[in-house]
Design an enzyme around this catalytic site. Sequence first.
Site, mmCIF file in Angstrom:
data_model
loop_
_atom_site.group_PDB
_atom_site.id
_atom_site.type_symbol
_atom_site.label_atom_id
_atom_site.label_comp_id
_atom_site.label_asym_id
_atom_site.label_seq_id
_atom_site.Cartn_x
_atom_site.Cartn_y
_atom_site.Cartn_z
ATOM 1 N N SER A 1 1.513 -0.609 2.754
ATOM 2 C CA SER A 1 1.614 0.376 1.992
ATOM 3 C C SER A 1 1.486 -0.693 0.843
ATOM 4 O O SER A 1 1.581 -1.709 0.329
ATOM 5 C CB SER A 1 2.815 1.254 1.385
ATOM 6 O OG SER A 1 2.464 1.548 0.218
ATOM 7 N N ASN A 2 -0.098 -0.002 0.149
ATOM 8 C CA ASN A 2 -0.968 -0.634 -1.276
ATOM 9 C C ASN A 2 0.348 -0.620 -2.462
ATOM 10 O O ASN A 2 0.643 -1.161 -3.008
ATOM 11 C CB ASN A 2 -1.746 0.399 -1.904
ATOM 12 C CG ASN A 2 -2.576 0.404 -1.301
ATOM 13 O OD1 ASN A 2 -3.043 -0.476 -0.475
ATOM 14 N ND2 ASN A 2 -3.934 1.245 -1.308
ATOM 15 N N ASP B 1 1.962 4.061 6.946
ATOM 16 C CA ASP B 1 1.591 4.558 6.081
ATOM 17 C C ASP B 1 2.782 4.810 4.630
ATOM 18 O O ASP B 1 3.629 5.902 5.670
ATOM 19 C CB ASP B 1 0.115 5.360 5.681
ATOM 20 C CG ASP B 1 -0.002 5.702 3.824
ATOM 21 O OD1 ASP B 1 -0.474 4.853 2.799
ATOM 22 O OD2 ASP B 1 -0.547 6.726 4.022
ATOM 23 N N TYR C 1 2.463 6.242 1.110
ATOM 24 C CA TYR C 1 1.806 7.815 0.351
ATOM 25 C C TYR C 1 1.184 8.746 0.572
ATOM 26 O O TYR C 1 0.745 8.137 1.106
ATOM 27 C CB TYR C 1 0.811 6.634 -1.257
ATOM 28 C CG TYR C 1 2.765 5.899 -1.989
ATOM 29 C CD1 TYR C 1 3.296 6.366 -2.439
ATOM 30 C CD2 TYR C 1 2.166 4.403 -1.657
ATOM 31 C CE1 TYR C 1 4.246 5.571 -3.233
ATOM 32 C CE2 TYR C 1 3.110 3.875 -2.757
ATOM 33 C CZ TYR C 1 3.830 3.665 -3.355
ATOM 34 O OH TYR C 1 5.194 3.586 -3.938
#
Lengths: 220, 220
Positions: free
Chosen positions: A115-116, A7, A9
């Site tokens: 990641s988003n 991931d 953030y």
Amino acid sequence: MKALVFDAYGTLFDVFSVTALCDRLFPGFGNELAQRWRAKQLQYTLLRSLMGRYRDFWGLTEDALVHSAKSLQLDLTASSRAELMESYLHLVAFPDVKLGLEQLRALGLRLAILSNGTNRMLSAVVERAGIRDLLDAIISVDYVKIFKPSPHVYRLTMVHLNADGSETGFVSANNWDIHGARSAGLKTFWIQRSAGEAPEELGYPATYVVSAITELVGWL
Amino acid sequence: MKALVFDAYGTLFDVFSVTALCDRLFPGFGNELAQRWRAKQLQYTLLRSLMGRYRDFWGLTEDALVHSAKSLQLDLTASSRAELMESYLHLVAFPDVKLGLEQLRALGLRLAILSNGTNRMLSAVVERAGIRDLLDAIISVDYVKIFKPSPHVYRLTMVHLNADGSETGFVSANNWDIHGARSAGLKTFWIQRSAGEAPEELGYPATYVVSAITELVGWL
């Protein structure tokens, strides 16, 4: 284990790097604004995914900033808004990141980010941290237009890295993200960045718990 | 307008009715525990929906309580846990609820509840508030096994009430719920229970904004 997926953030990059700028622009409100901004950003990823109304992470991060400033009755000018958004492209990497990735790379593992964030946002922070050469792939949810913890997102990693769930480890400091990845069939490593942080009660707890990325090499 | 559908928790029933009991069990932590419990409960509805791992609202409310107590390092005994969960069956209705529903009923509108709660949870609070006879339907998301703001949930109302989106108004004090309903095609009425509360930035703002249920009759 063939591949490790991280991931971004909160795991590699410190989302609270923005706090100092928040406090310079809104003295006395920096911490509160940064906390609300992050919480709202995450909430909007979930709400929009469930509504079936995807909007990319850049736009949604700006929406979250606008709402958070309003909720604190702060006057967010166009220039402050632009400056705060720009700061999201310069988030600082945590101190264990570069060394940790180098150690894992030396074991022959394929490394990636899932990641988003949008590709542009992720490229910016990866370049700044000097870790581009350590990564085999930077995978954005923007490919599938839905956010974590949708299982579609985690399954993207297997496609990109040509590895199945049992060969892929997922690393996150966001405990809800760990539950999502485990529920989608990946082995999971929770980076517990705050001692005593309580894991979520979502039914899919971490396979392993460590306190820094540099501890992962001991498990692999 | 043929039918009006109400959200339950936060709109008809005060979820912070539990605060006094939280404070009796954990003196000095009541407000913080109640706030975290509610926020975590909502977060778990979103996370589990997106994970595709539905768990009913009763179970998930208990999970949220367990996590919230742990996050505050409170020792939640089995009896405190049972007592707090039981309190969710006795939430108090807001003072404008009974009169407001009576006024709307007198206009000939069909009235219903659409809620994340289970049938058992909703029946308990509806009986306690003495509003059972004012409602044509109590609709739980438990029929579709996904939570708000999934569009499937809002479309349930049209099936149950035999009315289309343009004939159905949705009423909620939760602003994210308003965006969800509007995005699914319903007319929306936001009950802004706290003056100055900032609406969400999710693209589907309320059709109308009022400050109490008793104001709705003026619009209809």
